[in-house]
Scaffold this motif. Structure first.
Motif, short mmCIF file in Angstrom:
data_model
loop_
_atom_site.label_atom_id
_atom_site.label_comp_id
_atom_site.label_asym_id
_atom_site.label_seq_id
_atom_site.Cartn_x
_atom_site.Cartn_y
_atom_site.Cartn_z
N LEU A 167 -3.62 -3.86 8.94
CA LEU A 167 -3.74 -2.42 9.20
C LEU A 167 -3.07 -1.62 8.08
O LEU A 167 -3.64 -0.65 7.58
N TYR A 168 -1.88 -2.03 7.66
CA TYR A 168 -1.17 -1.28 6.62
C TYR A 168 -1.84 -1.43 5.27
O TYR A 168 -1.83 -0.49 4.47
N ARG A 169 -2.41 -2.58 5.00
CA ARG A 169 -3.14 -2.72 3.73
C ARG A 169 -4.32 -1.75 3.71
O ARG A 169 -4.60 -1.10 2.70
N TYR A 170 -5.02 -1.64 4.84
CA TYR A 170 -6.13 -0.70 4.93
C TYR A 170 -5.64 0.75 4.83
O TYR A 170 -6.19 1.56 4.08
N LEU A 171 -4.59 1.07 5.59
CA LEU A 171 -4.09 2.44 5.64
C LEU A 171 -3.57 2.90 4.28
O LEU A 171 -3.89 4.01 3.82
N VAL A 172 -2.78 2.07 3.62
CA VAL A 172 -2.23 2.45 2.32
C VAL A 172 -3.34 2.63 1.30
O VAL A 172 -3.31 3.58 0.49
N THR A 173 -4.33 1.77 1.32
CA THR A 173 -5.46 1.91 0.40
C THR A 173 -6.20 3.22 0.62
O THR A 173 -6.57 3.92 -0.34
N ALA A 174 -6.39 3.60 1.90
CA ALA A 174 -7.07 4.86 2.21
C ALA A 174 -6.23 6.06 1.81
O ALA A 174 -6.74 7.04 1.24
N LEU A 175 -4.93 6.02 2.09
CA LEU A 175 -4.06 7.14 1.74
C LEU A 175 -3.92 7.31 0.23
O LEU A 175 -3.79 8.42 -0.27
N ASP A 176 -3.98 6.19 -0.49
CA ASP A 176 -3.83 6.26 -1.94
C ASP A 176 -4.91 7.13 -2.59
O ASP A 176 -4.68 7.78 -3.61
#
Length: 352
Positions: A245-254
């Motif tokens: 989830l955090y890998r997905y979230l951080v990629t999206a926020l970046d």
């Protein structure tokens, strides 16, 4: 090699060093949510750090969880925070207001409207909360409707605009520590069946929408977010899918080009390395209980661009000077962390 006392650009601002005052609830606001009389003194005393991130500040009435925490959604709040910001700027400092919606971590006795907290789902955290009547169990929150979730996103954007009106250099979204944003991320707190629940993409949607709305309102270069991957607190369990989830979230926020990402690190070094690789902007790391001799290690190694510190800055207004000169530190006094007067708030001694 990057060093702690090198300047660094964070969004539209240049910071004079890479040391940051982490957000810390102090529960000394007035009952209407206006920052207390000593808040300007407290923050200005610590303005030598590169950046101050304020205590969690509710973006709306439903966002309050604890007694006497500040808000940033009324004219009185704006006027109170302007006094704080002006005092910090007069000392050459920079300040981001942290926007914190407590979600289910709330008690009706602590809020202006005396209603139960709101949350992704009607699941209580299974913990107590201090109120004027003493410790009480936190009641089951009311689940937000889909329309109310969208309205809460708008509340965050409105609060961000009000923070800029108060003169703040930016805002940090509190997406950590078991509050509303992390409640959406965790399947133990979010059993929704609409577009905000179920899959990783759906559970991350609220965080991404809040960041997007604030970036649109005040600029991505004045918008930041704090996350605490893997933090198990007050009934929060992100499950086996948590790292994904955090890998997905951080990629999206970046992709939004935010001013910085603030990670409250829980010890998963592999995940932190993955976040570092996925985040192309400025990364701030907070390690709870980091020893004095480890100050600067994450910046020196390239793991982080900024390091944030809580209790050491709370107890040492001249934290930067003490680090520079290897001077001894004052010990933080826990009995003064929440509520009270100037004692253990604005009376910690400085060198000399």
């Amino acid at each position: 090699m990057k060093q702690l006392f090198d300047s660094v650009r964070v969004g539209r601002h240049a910071l004079r060093n890479r040391l940051v005052m982490a957000p810390m609830t102090r529960s000394r606001a007035q009952f209407d949510g206006t920052p207390g009389d000593l808040a300007a003194t407290y923050y200005a005393q610590r303005a030598s750090v590169g950046l101050i991130v304020t205590e969690g500040t509710q973006p709306c009435a439903d966002g309050q969880g604890y007694l006497t925490t500040p808000g940033i959604y009324t004219d009185a709040h704006v006027a109170g925070w302007k006094r704080v910001v002006d005092a910090v700027h007069a000392k050459g400092g920079r300040l981001f207001i942290q926007l914190m919606h407590a979600g289910r971590m709330s008690h009706p006795d602590n809020t202006p409207h005396h209603r139960a907290g709101v949350a992704p789902s009607a699941i209580a955290p299974g913990s107590g909360m201090f109120t004027a009547k003493g410790m009480q169990d936190i009641p089951v929150p009311r689940a937000l409707s889909t329309e109310e979730v969208r309205a809460t996103v708008a509340d965050f954007a409105h609060a961000a605009r009000r923070a800029i009106e108060a003169g703040a250099d930016g805002v940090e979204i509190h997406g950590a520590n078991a509050y509303l944003v992390q409640q959406f991320l965790a399947p133990s707190a979010n059993v929704r069946t609409d577009e905000y629940g179920g899959s990783i993409e759906n559970r991350a949607r609220f965080a991404i929408e809040v960041a997007t709305a604030i970036a649109k309102e005040i600029g991505a270069d004045r918008t930041a977010i704090r996350l605490s991957p893997g933090m198990a607190l007050w009934g929060i369990d992100e499950g086996e899918q948590g790292p994904a989830l955090y890998r997905y979230l951080v990629t999206a926020l970046d992709k939004l080009g935010l001013a910085y990402l603030h990670i409250a690190h829980q010890g998963d070094e592999a995940l932190l390395a993955d976040i570092r690789a996925r985040w192309t902007g400025t990364l701030m790391v907070n390690r709870a209980g980091r020893a004095r001799e480890q100050v600067g290690a994450d910046v020196a190694s390239g793991v982080a661009d900024l390091e944030s510190y809580g209790a050491m800055v709370l107890a040492n207004p001249d934290f930067v000077e003490r680090i520079k000169t290897d001077a001894p530190m004052n010990e933080p006094r826990r009995e003064g962390f929440f509520g009270g007067t100037a004692q253990f708030y604005t009376d910690y001694p400085t060198l000399g």
